[in-house]
Structures are given as C-alpha cells and as structure tokens.
Design a protein around this motif. Structure first.
Motif, PDB file in Angstrom:
ATOM      1  N   ASP A 282       0.956  -1.424  -0.036  1.00 40.95           N
ATOM      2  CA  ASP A 282      -0.038  -0.052   0.008  1.00 40.95           C
ATOM      3  C   ASP A 282       0.837   1.175   0.149  1.00 40.95           C
ATOM      4  OD1 ASP A 282      -2.368  -1.450   0.135  1.00 40.95           O
ATOM      5  OD2 ASP A 282      -2.789  -1.218   2.022  1.00 40.95           O
ATOM      6  N   ALA A 283       2.057   1.215   0.765  1.00 40.90           N
ATOM      7  CA  ALA A 283       2.795   2.307   0.792  1.00 40.90           C
ATOM      8  C   ALA A 283       3.658   2.502  -0.664  1.00 40.90           C
ATOM      9  CB  ALA A 283       3.711   2.175   2.005  1.00 40.90           C
ATOM     10  N   ALA A 284       3.915   1.389  -0.979  1.00 41.48           N
ATOM     11  CA  ALA A 284       4.349   1.446  -2.538  1.00 41.48           C
ATOM     12  C   ALA A 284       3.459   2.113  -3.559  1.00 41.48           C
ATOM     13  CB  ALA A 284       4.805   0.099  -2.979  1.00 41.48           C
ATOM     14  N   LYS A 285       2.335   1.966  -3.413  1.00 45.63           N
ATOM     15  CA  LYS A 285       1.208   2.718  -4.336  1.00 45.63           C
ATOM     16  C   LYS A 285       1.316   4.063  -4.186  1.00 45.63           C
ATOM     17  CE  LYS A 285      -2.556   0.791  -2.808  1.00 45.63           C
ATOM     18  NZ  LYS A 285      -3.983   0.478  -3.123  1.00 45.63           N
ATOM     19  N   GLY A 286       1.450   4.428  -2.992  1.00 44.88           N
ATOM     20  CA  GLY A 286       1.769   5.923  -2.760  1.00 44.88           C
ATOM     21  C   GLY A 286       2.952   6.562  -3.377  1.00 44.88           C
ATOM     22  N   ALA A 287       3.813   5.997  -3.292  1.00 40.44           N
ATOM     23  CA  ALA A 287       5.248   6.535  -3.726  1.00 40.44           C
ATOM     24  C   ALA A 287       5.251   6.254  -4.990  1.00 40.44           C
ATOM     25  CB  ALA A 287       6.456   5.348  -3.080  1.00 40.44           C
ATOM     26  N   VAL A 288       4.963   5.324  -5.811  1.00 39.62           N
ATOM     27  CA  VAL A 288       4.751   5.065  -7.365  1.00 39.62           C
ATOM     28  C   VAL A 288       3.962   6.111  -7.972  1.00 39.62           C
ATOM     29  CG1 VAL A 288       4.017   3.799  -9.185  1.00 39.62           C
ATOM     30  CG2 VAL A 288       5.303   2.802  -7.166  1.00 39.62           C
ATOM     31  N   ALA A 289       2.717   6.345  -7.194  1.00 36.08           N
ATOM     32  CA  ALA A 289       1.749   7.480  -7.902  1.00 36.08           C
ATOM     33  C   ALA A 289       2.392   8.832  -7.674  1.00 36.08           C
ATOM     34  CB  ALA A 289       0.583   7.600  -6.962  1.00 36.08           C
ATOM     35  N   GLY A 290       3.141   9.221  -6.649  1.00 34.90           N
ATOM     36  CA  GLY A 290       3.908  10.587  -6.532  1.00 34.90           C
ATOM     37  C   GLY A 290       5.062  10.436  -7.602  1.00 34.90           C
ATOM     38  N   LEU A 291       5.888   9.577  -7.610  1.00 29.62           N
ATOM     39  CA  LEU A 291       7.034   9.730  -8.609  1.00 29.62           C
ATOM     40  C   LEU A 291       6.585   9.836 -10.085  1.00 29.62           C
ATOM     41  CD1 LEU A 291       9.223   7.062  -6.868  1.00 29.62           C
ATOM     42  CD2 LEU A 291       9.498   9.530  -6.880  1.00 29.62           C
ATOM     43  N   VAL A 292       5.454   8.996 -10.354  1.00 26.59           N
ATOM     44  CA  VAL A 292       4.894   9.081 -11.967  1.00 26.59           C
ATOM     45  C   VAL A 292       4.526  10.504 -11.896  1.00 26.59           C
ATOM     46  CG1 VAL A 292       3.158   8.335 -13.372  1.00 26.59           C
ATOM     47  CG2 VAL A 292       4.549   6.390 -12.000  1.00 26.59           C
ATOM     48  N   GLY A 293       3.518  10.841 -11.016  1.00 28.96           N
ATOM     49  CA  GLY A 293       3.127  12.506 -11.068  1.00 28.96           C
ATOM     50  C   GLY A 293       4.366  13.539 -11.269  1.00 28.96           C
ATOM     51  N   LEU A 294       5.347  13.137 -10.386  1.00 31.21           N
ATOM     52  CA  LEU A 294       6.666  14.064 -10.527  1.00 31.21           C
ATOM     53  C   LEU A 294       7.523  14.159 -11.846  1.00 31.21           C
ATOM     54  CD1 LEU A 294       8.115  15.921  -8.701  1.00 31.21           C
ATOM     55  CD2 LEU A 294       9.372  13.950  -7.951  1.00 31.21           C
ATOM     56  N   ALA A 295       7.171  12.881 -12.472  1.00 31.68           N
ATOM     57  CA  ALA A 295       7.713  12.880 -13.698  1.00 31.68           C
ATOM     58  C   ALA A 295       7.087  13.757 -14.751  1.00 31.68           C
ATOM     59  CB  ALA A 295       8.040  11.642 -14.314  1.00 31.68           C
ATOM     60  N   ILE A 296       5.877  13.989 -14.590  1.00 36.16           N
ATOM     61  CA  ILE A 296       5.227  14.922 -15.495  1.00 36.16           C
ATOM     62  C   ILE A 296       5.289  16.475 -15.119  1.00 36.16           C
ATOM     63  CG2 ILE A 296       2.797  15.609 -16.195  1.00 36.16           C
ATOM     64  CD1 ILE A 296       2.293  12.525 -15.780  1.00 36.16           C
ATOM     65  N   GLY A 297       5.186  16.580 -13.791  1.00 36.41           N
ATOM     66  CA  GLY A 297       5.359  17.918 -13.068  1.00 36.41           C
ATOM     67  C   GLY A 297       4.961  18.149 -11.802  1.00 36.41           C
ATOM     68  N   ASP A 298       5.344  19.252 -11.170  1.00 35.18           N
ATOM     69  CA  ASP A 298       4.920  19.392  -9.537  1.00 35.18           C
ATOM     70  C   ASP A 298       3.410  19.322  -9.303  1.00 35.18           C
ATOM     71  OD1 ASP A 298       7.493  19.811  -9.491  1.00 35.18           O
ATOM     72  OD2 ASP A 298       7.525  21.767  -8.697  1.00 35.18           O
ATOM     73  N   ALA A 299       2.639  20.057 -10.414  1.00 31.49           N
ATOM     74  CA  ALA A 299       1.224  19.794 -10.066  1.00 31.49           C
ATOM     75  C   ALA A 299       0.543  18.510 -10.332  1.00 31.49           C
ATOM     76  CB  ALA A 299       0.656  20.837 -11.208  1.00 31.49           C
ATOM     77  N   ALA A 300       1.254  17.819 -11.289  1.00 30.71           N
ATOM     78  CA  ALA A 300       0.606  16.539 -11.152  1.00 30.71           C
ATOM     79  C   ALA A 300       1.042  15.568 -10.366  1.00 30.71           C
ATOM     80  CB  ALA A 300       1.341  15.958 -12.651  1.00 30.71           C
ATOM     81  N   ALA A 301       2.264  15.709  -9.572  1.00 28.55           N
ATOM     82  CA  ALA A 301       2.716  15.077  -8.510  1.00 28.55           C
ATOM     83  C   ALA A 301       1.630  15.222  -7.322  1.00 28.55           C
ATOM     84  CB  ALA A 301       4.308  15.523  -8.102  1.00 28.55           C
ATOM     85  N   TYR A 302       1.405  16.416  -7.068  1.00 31.45           N
ATOM     86  CA  TYR A 302       0.640  16.783  -5.709  1.00 31.45           C
ATOM     87  C   TYR A 302      -1.013  16.131  -5.987  1.00 31.45           C
ATOM     88  CZ  TYR A 302       4.054  19.758  -3.693  1.00 31.45           C
ATOM     89  OH  TYR A 302       4.958  20.516  -3.128  1.00 31.45           O
ATOM     90  N   ALA A 303      -1.517  16.096  -7.246  1.00 33.24           N
ATOM     91  CA  ALA A 303      -2.516  15.637  -7.436  1.00 33.24           C
ATOM     92  C   ALA A 303      -2.584  13.884  -7.635  1.00 33.24           C
ATOM     93  CB  ALA A 303      -3.134  16.053  -9.179  1.00 33.24           C
ATOM     94  N   ALA A 304      -1.523  13.507  -8.114  1.00 32.90           N
ATOM     95  CA  ALA A 304      -1.308  11.878  -8.138  1.00 32.90           C
ATOM     96  C   ALA A 304      -1.323  11.430  -6.674  1.00 32.90           C
ATOM     97  CB  ALA A 304      -0.229  11.538  -8.934  1.00 32.90           C
ATOM     98  N   ALA A 305      -0.542  12.008  -5.838  1.00 28.27           N
ATOM     99  CA  ALA A 305      -0.470  11.817  -4.500  1.00 28.27           C
ATOM    100  C   ALA A 305      -1.697  11.767  -3.618  1.00 28.27           C
ATOM    101  CB  ALA A 305       0.704  12.792  -3.674  1.00 28.27           C
ATOM    102  N   THR A 306      -2.473  12.864  -4.107  1.00 29.79           N
ATOM    103  CA  THR A 306      -3.866  12.817  -3.358  1.00 29.79           C
ATOM    104  C   THR A 306      -4.783  11.878  -3.958  1.00 29.79           C
ATOM    105  OG1 THR A 306      -3.413  15.536  -3.437  1.00 29.79           O
ATOM    106  CG2 THR A 306      -5.723  14.610  -3.064  1.00 29.79           C
ATOM    107  N   ALA A 307      -4.731  11.730  -5.196  1.00 29.55           N
ATOM    108  CA  ALA A 307      -5.810  10.732  -5.725  1.00 29.55           C
ATOM    109  C   ALA A 307      -5.329   9.339  -5.567  1.00 29.55           C
ATOM    110  CB  ALA A 307      -5.762  10.996  -7.244  1.00 29.55           C
ATOM    111  N   VAL A 308      -4.135   9.016  -5.155  1.00 29.50           N
ATOM    112  CA  VAL A 308      -3.971   7.612  -4.701  1.00 29.50           C
ATOM    113  C   VAL A 308      -4.332   7.155  -3.442  1.00 29.50           C
ATOM    114  CG1 VAL A 308      -1.843   8.004  -3.572  1.00 29.50           C
ATOM    115  CG2 VAL A 308      -2.033   5.938  -4.815  1.00 29.50           C
ATOM    116  N   ILE A 309      -4.803   8.128  -2.601  1.00 34.64           N
ATOM    117  CA  ILE A 309      -5.311   7.960  -1.488  1.00 34.64           C
ATOM    118  C   ILE A 309      -7.012   7.828  -1.786  1.00 34.64           C
ATOM    119  CG2 ILE A 309      -5.834   8.939   0.974  1.00 34.64           C
ATOM    120  CD1 ILE A 309      -3.430  10.530   0.701  1.00 34.64           C
TER     121      ILE A 309
END
Length: 208
Positions: free
Chosen positions: A71-98
């Motif tokens: 479950d923790a890996a899901k959060g990390a992966v989502a944030g990293l994938v979003g971060l590869a796109i951009g800062d706004a995507a990183a925060y959105a992905a980290a929120t949506a994974v929850i």
C-alpha cells in the motif's frame, strides 16, 4: 503541459494506482494451500478492513506487513509518476492515490483507510515529512497510545507542516517545489483518511 492538465492527468494516474488491490492479492496468496482453496476475504473477516492490521490479525504478521508495504508502494509510485510529469501532477497523483485506495470503483467504493498509501506518498512528494511522521507514530506507539490517536496527531502534523513548508519555501529534497498544491494535498489527504476512520469507528473498527 499546463498546471490544469497536469492536475487532471495526475489525478487519473493516482486514482488508478490507488485502486491496485494489495490486500486482495495478499489474501489470495496467503490462502494457497488451504483445504478449501478459497481466498480469505478481508472485508468479511476480522474487522472487515482490507488493511495491514486486519491482514496481520487474520492472515499473520508477515502478510499484514506485506499489505502495508504494498500500500505504501502505491503512494510512492503514484507520486513519482506524477513528479515525472510535473509538480502539479505530483501533488494531484499523491492526493488521488489515497482516494483510489479508500474508494476503489471496482469494489463498490469499499477500500481501506489510506494511511499506508499516504505514508508512501510522503517519500515522493513530501520527503522531509517522512521521518517526522515515522517518529510521531513510533513515539505514540511507544507511549502505549491508541493507533487512532497516533493517526489524528499525524494528520494534524501533516497539514501544519505542509502550510509551514509552503510559507517558508523550505527545501523539499527530491520532492516538488512547495506550493499551494502541497497544502491542498495535505488537507484533502488528511480529510479523506479522517472520514474513513470516522465511518469505520461508527462500525466498530479501528484497524489501518
């Protein structure tokens, strides 16, 4: 890519990753070799929560730990994938994974509480908070306090820390630049976890 489009793409990516059925897969794996060969349904066993503590209670500690790690890996992966796109995507992905973890559409919106997924997302989008959160949780456990209290304290620290980091512009190590997105991520993430705990408490469950 504009910030608006980043948020949409990041949210979709995060939600899909959050829906990954960690607990269901672990329960199926742990059930191999059972005489009836039927996988344990964590939503119908123990506290009914598809999370690490309930998995540990029903399946054993090693399986519960595996659920938490996945479950923790899901959060990390989502944030990293979003971060590869951009800062706004990183925060959105980290929120949506929850959100995806707590309310997966494939299972009638019946998911876990999002604590481990949120913790994993810290590693990607709010790295300085990860050790702080670990210390708070560990200290609360050492003092013999309830897991529910530990989570409440951690949620408050998460929101306050996000506001402080944004206002001060402190370094985020390898994470995205501190912005209003950091505060939105903290507020929305903490709110979703609190809602899940409140609903579960009314049903008599305090598991993660």
């Amino acid at each position: 890519m504009s910030d608006g489009l980043q948020i949409i793409v990041g949210a979709l990516i995060g939600y899909v990753i959050g829906m990954f059925p960690s607990a269901d897969l672990v329960a199926r794996l742990a059930s191999r070799g059972r005489p009836d060969k039927d996988a344990v349904d964590l939503r119908a066993a123990g506290s009914g929560n598809p999370g690490g503590l309930n998995a540990a209670r029903v399946l054993g500690n090693k399986w519960g730990l595996l659920v938490i790690v996945m479950d923790a890996a899901k959060g990390a992966v989502a944030g990293l994938v979003g971060l590869a796109i951009g800062d706004a995507a990183a925060y959105a992905a980290a929120t949506a994974v929850i959100a995806g973890h707590c309310w997966p559409v494939y299972n009638g919106f019946r998911g876990g509480k999002g604590v481990a997924a949120a913790g994993g997302s810290f590693l990607a989008v709010f790295p300085p908070l990860a050790p702080i959160d670990a210390l708070i949780t560990g200290a609360t456990a050492f003092l013999g306090k309830s897991s529910r209290l530990a989570i409440k304290v951690a949620l408050v620290v998460w929101v306050v820390a996000a506001a402080v980091w944004w206002a001060a512009g402190w370094p985020m190590w390898w994470g995205p630049e501190p912005s209003f997105g950091l505060v939105a991520y903290a507020v929305l993430g903490a709110a979703m976890i609190q809602v899940r705990f409140t609903v579960s408490a009314r049903a008599g469950s305090a598991d993660l």
